[in-house]
Enzyme design. Structure first.
Site, PDB file in Angstrom:
ATOM      1  N   THR A  17       0.827  -1.207   0.000  1.00 46.87           N
ATOM      2  CA  THR A  17       0.000   0.000   0.000  1.00 46.87           C
ATOM      3  C   THR A  17       0.858   1.252   0.000  1.00 46.87           C
ATOM      4  OG1 THR A  17      -1.775  -1.146   1.194  1.00 46.87           O
ATOM      5  CG2 THR A  17      -1.802   1.258   1.240  1.00 46.87           C
ATOM      6  N   CYS A 101      -8.640   2.387   6.150  1.00 50.18           N
ATOM      7  CA  CYS A 101      -9.344   1.106   6.280  1.00 50.18           C
ATOM      8  C   CYS A 101      -8.772   0.265   7.423  1.00 50.18           C
ATOM      9  CB  CYS A 101      -9.312   0.342   4.964  1.00 50.18           C
ATOM     10  SG  CYS A 101      -7.678  -0.180   4.404  1.00 50.18           S
ATOM     11  N   LEU A 102      -7.454   0.331   7.640  1.00 51.45           N
ATOM     12  CA  LEU A 102      -6.859  -0.471   8.711  1.00 51.45           C
ATOM     13  C   LEU A 102      -7.188   0.099  10.084  1.00 51.45           C
ATOM     14  CD1 LEU A 102      -3.338  -1.295   7.215  1.00 51.45           C
ATOM     15  CD2 LEU A 102      -5.419  -2.685   7.182  1.00 51.45           C
ATOM     16  N   THR A 176       2.278  -1.142  13.600  1.00 55.83           N
ATOM     17  CA  THR A 176       2.250  -2.058  12.459  1.00 55.83           C
ATOM     18  C   THR A 176       2.207  -1.262  11.158  1.00 55.83           C
ATOM     19  OG1 THR A 176      -0.168  -2.202  12.585  1.00 55.83           O
ATOM     20  CG2 THR A 176       1.088  -3.904  13.741  1.00 55.83           C
ATOM     21  N   GLY A 177       2.533   0.041  11.253  1.00 53.80           N
ATOM     22  CA  GLY A 177       2.474   0.908  10.085  1.00 53.80           C
ATOM     23  C   GLY A 177       3.799   0.952   9.341  1.00 53.80           C
ATOM     24  N   ARG A 178       4.612   1.930   9.673  1.00 49.97           N
ATOM     25  CA  ARG A 178       5.947   2.074   9.096  1.00 49.97           C
ATOM     26  C   ARG A 178       6.924   2.355  10.229  1.00 49.97           C
ATOM     27  NH1 ARG A 178       4.124  -0.144   5.465  1.00 49.97           N
ATOM     28  NH2 ARG A 178       4.028   0.394   3.243  1.00 49.97           N
ATOM     29  N   ASP A 202       5.814  -4.354  14.652  1.00 49.86           N
ATOM     30  CA  ASP A 202       5.932  -5.261  13.515  1.00 49.86           C
ATOM     31  C   ASP A 202       6.809  -4.651  12.439  1.00 49.86           C
ATOM     32  OD1 ASP A 202       5.088  -7.726  12.101  1.00 49.86           O
ATOM     33  OD2 ASP A 202       4.138  -6.328  10.701  1.00 49.86           O
ATOM     34  N   GLU A 207      14.836  -2.311   7.530  1.00 48.97           N
ATOM     35  CA  GLU A 207      14.397  -3.703   7.414  1.00 48.97           C
ATOM     36  C   GLU A 207      15.112  -4.386   6.248  1.00 48.97           C
ATOM     37  OE1 GLU A 207       9.867  -2.896   9.109  1.00 48.97           O
ATOM     38  OE2 GLU A 207      10.182  -3.311   6.982  1.00 48.97           O
ATOM     39  N   HIS A 230       7.711  -7.862  10.507  1.00 45.98           N
ATOM     40  CA  HIS A 230       6.908  -7.268   9.441  1.00 45.98           C
ATOM     41  C   HIS A 230       6.007  -8.322   8.769  1.00 45.98           C
ATOM     42  CE1 HIS A 230       6.848  -3.567   6.595  1.00 45.98           C
ATOM     43  NE2 HIS A 230       5.682  -4.200   6.550  1.00 45.98           N
ATOM     44  N   ALA A 232       2.576  -8.702   9.906  1.00 45.67           N
ATOM     45  CA  ALA A 232       1.168  -8.441  10.216  1.00 45.67           C
ATOM     46  C   ALA A 232       0.297  -8.538   8.965  1.00 45.67           C
ATOM     47  CB  ALA A 232       1.018  -7.063  10.860  1.00 45.67           C
ATOM     48  N   TRP A 233       0.870  -8.230   7.813  1.00 45.34           N
ATOM     49  CA  TRP A 233       0.125  -8.210   6.549  1.00 45.34           C
ATOM     50  C   TRP A 233      -0.012  -9.584   5.903  1.00 45.34           C
ATOM     51  CZ3 TRP A 233       2.241 -10.023   1.990  1.00 45.34           C
ATOM     52  CH2 TRP A 233       3.603 -10.347   2.046  1.00 45.34           C
TER      53      TRP A 233
END
Length: 258
Positions: A17, A101-102, A176-178, A202, A207, A230, A232-233
């Site tokens: 995203t 949405c998240l 859990t974003g960036r 996360d 990374e 990383h 979570a997705w």
């Protein structure tokens, strides 16, 4: 500089995203289309966040670690021990930063388990939109802060020494974003000094992280720091949806040039 070396490039199909890893201005100037994918992780990320909330509030990682690193339970002399805090999720206040949405789905799930949900207005906003709470008020009131905003110049290091100092000493941070939404050095300092009660991450600034990343090393000794790589997705259904949507983006570009 890299895009300028690729004269045949017409499309960048992002398998995610976020678009913060692409120079969008340069791509536009060079006539390169950029397509991302939204909505594919709208189930798995909120579920991951909910799992982190329960893990932090019930100190699950701390109690599990005790069982694999010591004989604490076997030697405590009674049927249980309560060395680590256990607090109810129900009745807690969740501060959500980012109402896409998240963030919206995290808020919905949190409400279903009895949490009070606050959506934070932008930092420094002069007007407060309906359904939002002032930025600093959310930090002060939340028992758990969860980050779901995009990474921009204004949100980089959104969580820093100053914002962490506004949080309750019993509060938890979830990201859990960036990774760059959080000042990692400030977070580690806050965890070690008891400014906040714990964190679950996360994502990290770099990374994969370096082996000597201070937060990674701290997680080996701090019972209140949970780090996942990383993922979570990455539920099975989310990966399938992601790949399908990427293919659709490519087909659409081939067919329409847009």
């Amino acid at each position: 500089e890299l895009l300028a070396k690729l004269p045949k490039l017409k499309l960048i199909a992002i398998t995610a995203t976020g678009t913060n890893n692409i120079d969008l201005v340069a791509a536009k100037e060079l006539g390169i289309a950029v397509k991302n994918v939204t909505g594919y992780s709208s189930v798995t990320v909120p579920e991951h966040v909910l799992g982190m909330i329960f893990s932090l509030k019930h100190s699950l990682m701390a109690y599990h670690r005790d069982q694999v690193t010591s004989d604490r339970w076997a030697t405590c002399g009674q049927f249980c021990y309560t060395d680590f805090p256990i607090t109810d999720v129900r009745g807690s206040t969740l501060g959500v930063f980012g109402k896409g949405c998240l963030g919206t789905e995290v808020g919905r799930l949190a409400s279903l388990v009895g949490m009070n949900v606050l959506y934070a207005e932008h930092k420094g906003a002069t007007t407060i939109r309906e359904g939002y709470t002032p930025f600093e008020d959310v930090l002060k009131q939340a028992d758990i802060v969860t980050l779901h905003c995009p990474l921009t110049e204004t949100t980089q290091n959104l969580i820093n020494a100053d914002t962490l100092a506004l949080m309750k000493p019993t509060a938890y941070l979830i990201n859990t974003g960036r990774g760059p939404l959080v000042d990692e050095a400030a977070l580690l300092n806050a965890l070690e000094n008891g400014t906040i009660a714990g964190a679950a991450l996360d994502v990290l600034v770099k990374e994969p992280p370096a082996i000597d990343n201070p937060l990674i090393q701290a997680a080996k000794r701090l019972p209140n720091l949970l780090i996942t790589p990383h993922v979570a997705w990455a539920s099975d259904s989310a990966v399938t949806t992601l790949v399908t949507k990427v293919a659709q983006n490519i087909d659409e570009f081939v067919a329409t040039g847009k």
